[in-house]
Design an enzyme around this catalytic site. Structure first.
Site, PDB file in Angstrom:
ATOM      1  N   LYS A   1      -7.526   6.707   9.740  1.00 12.95           N
ATOM      2  CA  LYS A   1      -8.973   6.501   9.902  1.00 12.95           C
ATOM      3  C   LYS A   1      -9.211   6.284  11.395  1.00 12.95           C
ATOM      4  O   LYS A   1      -9.421   5.162  11.842  1.00 12.95           O
ATOM      5  CB  LYS A   1      -9.364   5.244   9.117  1.00 12.95           C
ATOM      6  CG  LYS A   1     -10.554   5.415   8.223  1.00 12.95           C
ATOM      7  CD  LYS A   1     -11.074   4.089   7.754  1.00 12.95           C
ATOM      8  CE  LYS A   1     -10.578   3.700   6.384  1.00 12.95           C
ATOM      9  NZ  LYS A   1     -11.140   2.402   5.960  1.00 12.95           N
TER      10      LYS A   1
ATOM     11  N   THR B   1      -1.881  -3.727  12.293  1.00 11.12           N
ATOM     12  CA  THR B   1      -0.702  -3.992  11.457  1.00 11.12           C
ATOM     13  C   THR B   1       0.499  -3.172  11.925  1.00 11.12           C
ATOM     14  O   THR B   1       1.579  -3.711  12.188  1.00 11.12           O
ATOM     15  CB  THR B   1      -0.997  -3.631   9.981  1.00 11.12           C
ATOM     16  OG1 THR B   1      -2.222  -4.241   9.595  1.00 11.12           O
ATOM     17  CG2 THR B   1       0.119  -4.091   9.063  1.00 11.12           C
TER      18      THR B   1
ATOM     19  N   GLY C   1       0.768  -1.244   0.000  1.00 13.32           N
ATOM     20  CA  GLY C   1       0.000   0.000   0.000  1.00 13.32           C
ATOM     21  C   GLY C   1       0.797   1.291   0.000  1.00 13.32           C
ATOM     22  O   GLY C   1       0.382   2.278  -0.594  1.00 13.32           O
TER      23      GLY C   1
ATOM     24  N   ASP D   1      -5.679  -0.161  -2.289  1.00 16.16           N
ATOM     25  CA  ASP D   1      -6.399  -1.042  -3.215  1.00 16.16           C
ATOM     26  C   ASP D   1      -7.741  -1.517  -2.702  1.00 16.16           C
ATOM     27  O   ASP D   1      -8.021  -1.490  -1.506  1.00 16.16           O
ATOM     28  CB  ASP D   1      -5.558  -2.296  -3.457  1.00 16.16           C
ATOM     29  CG  ASP D   1      -5.550  -3.206  -2.217  1.00 16.16           C
ATOM     30  OD1 ASP D   1      -5.149  -2.733  -1.132  1.00 16.16           O
ATOM     31  OD2 ASP D   1      -5.992  -4.374  -2.325  1.00 16.16           O
TER      32      ASP D   1
ATOM     33  N   PHE E   1     -14.174   3.369   2.976  1.00 13.83           N
ATOM     34  CA  PHE E   1     -13.120   2.590   2.337  1.00 13.83           C
ATOM     35  C   PHE E   1     -12.604   3.391   1.150  1.00 13.83           C
ATOM     36  O   PHE E   1     -13.361   3.799   0.271  1.00 13.83           O
ATOM     37  CB  PHE E   1     -13.646   1.227   1.885  1.00 13.83           C
ATOM     38  CG  PHE E   1     -12.530   0.286   1.578  1.00 13.83           C
ATOM     39  CD1 PHE E   1     -11.932  -0.452   2.593  1.00 13.83           C
ATOM     40  CD2 PHE E   1     -12.032   0.164   0.283  1.00 13.83           C
ATOM     41  CE1 PHE E   1     -10.859  -1.293   2.327  1.00 13.83           C
ATOM     42  CE2 PHE E   1     -10.967  -0.680   0.011  1.00 13.83           C
ATOM     43  CZ  PHE E   1     -10.384  -1.410   1.034  1.00 13.83           C
TER      44      PHE E   1
ATOM     45  N   ARG F   1      -4.670   0.788  -7.362  1.00  8.50           N
ATOM     46  CA  ARG F   1      -3.479   1.348  -6.711  1.00  8.50           C
ATOM     47  C   ARG F   1      -2.853   2.469  -7.542  1.00  8.50           C
ATOM     48  O   ARG F   1      -2.155   3.327  -7.013  1.00  8.50           O
ATOM     49  CB  ARG F   1      -2.432   0.253  -6.500  1.00  8.50           C
ATOM     50  CG  ARG F   1      -2.838  -0.820  -5.484  1.00  8.50           C
ATOM     51  CD  ARG F   1      -1.634  -1.695  -5.165  1.00  8.50           C
ATOM     52  NE  ARG F   1      -1.989  -2.930  -4.505  1.00  8.50           N
ATOM     53  CZ  ARG F   1      -2.151  -3.061  -3.175  1.00  8.50           C
ATOM     54  NH1 ARG F   1      -2.009  -2.020  -2.394  1.00  8.50           N
ATOM     55  NH2 ARG F   1      -2.461  -4.229  -2.668  1.00  8.50           N
TER      56      ARG F   1
ATOM     57  N   ASP G   1      -5.804   1.940  10.174  1.00  5.32           N
ATOM     58  CA  ASP G   1      -7.227   1.674  10.311  1.00  5.32           C
ATOM     59  C   ASP G   1      -7.454   1.196  11.751  1.00  5.32           C
ATOM     60  O   ASP G   1      -7.580   2.004  12.663  1.00  5.32           O
ATOM     61  CB  ASP G   1      -7.579   0.626   9.240  1.00  5.32           C
ATOM     62  CG  ASP G   1      -9.061   0.326   9.136  1.00  5.32           C
ATOM     63  OD1 ASP G   1      -9.860   1.232   9.399  1.00  5.32           O
ATOM     64  OD2 ASP G   1      -9.418  -0.803   8.780  1.00  5.32           O
ATOM     65  N   THR G   2      -7.445  -0.121  12.008  1.00  4.84           N
ATOM     66  CA  THR G   2      -7.548  -0.599  13.390  1.00  4.84           C
ATOM     67  C   THR G   2      -6.254  -0.320  14.166  1.00  4.84           C
ATOM     68  O   THR G   2      -6.259  -0.244  15.386  1.00  4.84           O
ATOM     69  CB  THR G   2      -7.803  -2.118  13.438  1.00  4.84           C
ATOM     70  OG1 THR G   2      -6.690  -2.789  12.848  1.00  4.84           O
ATOM     71  CG2 THR G   2      -9.072  -2.484  12.702  1.00  4.84           C
ATOM     72  N   GLY G   3      -5.142  -0.219  13.450  1.00  3.63           N
ATOM     73  CA  GLY G   3      -3.839  -0.005  14.076  1.00  3.63           C
ATOM     74  C   GLY G   3      -3.095  -1.313  14.333  1.00  3.63           C
ATOM     75  O   GLY G   3      -1.937  -1.294  14.765  1.00  3.63           O
TER      76      GLY G   3
ATOM     77  N   ASP H   1       0.638   3.310   4.516  1.00  2.00           N
ATOM     78  CA  ASP H   1      -0.392   3.979   3.707  1.00  2.00           C
ATOM     79  C   ASP H   1      -1.543   4.496   4.566  1.00  2.00           C
ATOM     80  O   ASP H   1      -1.926   5.649   4.483  1.00  2.00           O
ATOM     81  CB  ASP H   1      -0.921   3.045   2.596  1.00  2.00           C
ATOM     82  CG  ASP H   1      -1.428   1.698   3.114  1.00  2.00           C
ATOM     83  OD1 ASP H   1      -1.266   1.388   4.317  1.00  2.00           O
ATOM     84  OD2 ASP H   1      -1.983   0.934   2.298  1.00  2.00           O
TER      85      ASP H   1
HETATM   86  P1  IMP Z   1      -5.074  -2.025  10.217  1.00  3.11           P
HETATM   87  O1  IMP Z   1      -4.179  -3.123  10.677  1.00  3.11           O
HETATM   88  O2  IMP Z   1      -6.516  -2.310  10.488  1.00  3.11           O
HETATM   89  O3  IMP Z   1      -4.674  -0.661  10.717  1.00  3.11           O
HETATM   90  O4  IMP Z   1      -5.065  -2.075   8.648  1.00  3.11           O
HETATM   91  C1  IMP Z   1      -4.155  -1.444   7.907  1.00  3.11           C
HETATM   92  C2  IMP Z   1      -4.141  -1.989   6.506  1.00  3.11           C
HETATM   93  O5  IMP Z   1      -5.460  -2.290   6.003  1.00  3.11           O
HETATM   94  C3  IMP Z   1      -3.613  -0.897   5.621  1.00  3.11           C
HETATM   95  O6  IMP Z   1      -2.208  -0.957   5.541  1.00  3.11           O
HETATM   96  C4  IMP Z   1      -4.312  -1.167   4.316  1.00  3.11           C
HETATM   97  O7  IMP Z   1      -3.543  -2.079   3.562  1.00  3.11           O
HETATM   98  C5  IMP Z   1      -5.636  -1.794   4.706  1.00  3.11           C
HETATM   99  N1  IMP Z   1      -6.734  -0.794   4.703  1.00  3.11           N
HETATM  100  C6  IMP Z   1      -7.385  -0.291   5.759  1.00  3.11           C
HETATM  101  N2  IMP Z   1      -8.329   0.599   5.397  1.00  3.11           N
HETATM  102  C7  IMP Z   1      -8.262   0.670   4.052  1.00  3.11           C
HETATM  103  C8  IMP Z   1      -8.975   1.449   3.050  1.00  3.11           C
HETATM  104  O8  IMP Z   1      -9.863   2.269   3.314  1.00  3.11           O
HETATM  105  N3  IMP Z   1      -8.598   1.231   1.757  1.00  3.11           N
HETATM  106  C9  IMP Z   1      -7.624   0.335   1.400  1.00  3.11           C
HETATM  107  N4  IMP Z   1      -6.930  -0.375   2.291  1.00  3.11           N
HETATM  108  C10 IMP Z   1      -7.244  -0.224   3.602  1.00  3.11           C
HETATM  109 MG    MG Z   2      -0.884  -1.512   4.071  1.00  2.00          MG
END
Ligand code: IMP
Ligand code: MG
Length: 173
Positions: free
Chosen positions: A127, A103, A41, A155, A148, A161, A99-101, A96
């Site tokens: 987010k 990763t 991403g 993607d 989203f 992308r 979201d939840t944090g 990139d």
């Molecule tokens: P997290 O672990 O929930 O913070 O997710 C992070 C990963 O989910 C990002 O690095 C993205 O690859 C993917 N992701 C989360 N939200 C979106 C979105 O709105 N569009 C595309 N990819 C997303």
């Molecule tokens: Mg990512």
């Protein structure tokens, strides 16, 4: 489908990326940096950002994917890891979107076990509403609503992308 109006235009993005580059340049003045892009991403944001950072730097990458399970925990898989020894280095993780944090938190903790001199996080999009795990974001491009989004590296099923802007994605019914 990708909705008509970009949420963030290419012009807004490049303006903000320049500002982030200036902030990072100032904060790391006199230091060397290891910029680590989280793939796939962050590839577009990463390449634009490093062009705007004016301190000596090296680059490396991590490829990770996360699978959110029920409840608040998720599992993160590392498919490709940094090759360099990072002990004593100033690491800047470039992501990139947070979201939840889950990763980014997992990757940050992994890096911390390897004794870097410092670790900072630069995320293009935040987010915030969706956060489950608290992760410190030192440099934030934009805070966005709980939608989203695709484009500029992000993607849906690995598509979109290449769009030079960020757009809201809605599944067509
Ligand atoms: P997290 O672990 O929930 O913070 O997710 C992070 C990963 O989910 C990002 O690095 C993205 O690859 C993917 N992701 C989360 N939200 C979106 C979105 O709105 N569009 C595309 N990819 C997303
Ligand atoms: Mg990512």
């Amino acid at each position: 489908m990708v909705t008509g109006k970009p949420l963030l235009t290419a012009e807004q993005i490049s303006h903000r990326v320049r500002e982030l580059g200036d902030m990072i340049t100032e904060d790391y003045s006199g230091k060397k940096l290891l910029a680590v892009g989280i793939l796939k991403g962050a590839f577009m944001f990463f390449s634009d950002l490093v062009k705007k950072i004016r301190v000596p730097l090296t680059v490396d990458f991590i490829i990770a994917s996360s699978y959110v399970k029920t409840g608040t925990s998720g599992e993160v898989k590392i498919h490709y890891d940094i090759r360099d020894d990072i002990s004593g280095k100033n690491v800047l993780l470039v992501e990139d979107i947070v979201d939840t944090g889950i990763t980014l938190n997992h990757i940050r903790e992994l890096i911390l076990t390897r004794s870097p001199e410092s670790i900072m996080i630069c995320a293009f999009l935040d987010k915030k509403e969706r956060r489950m795990v608290d992760v410190p974001i030192d440099y934030r491009g934009f805070e966005i609503p709980n939608e989203f989004v695709v484009g500029y590296g992000l993607d849906y099923n690995d598509m979109f992308r290449n769009l030079p802007y960020i757009s809201v994605f809605k599944k067509s019914t």
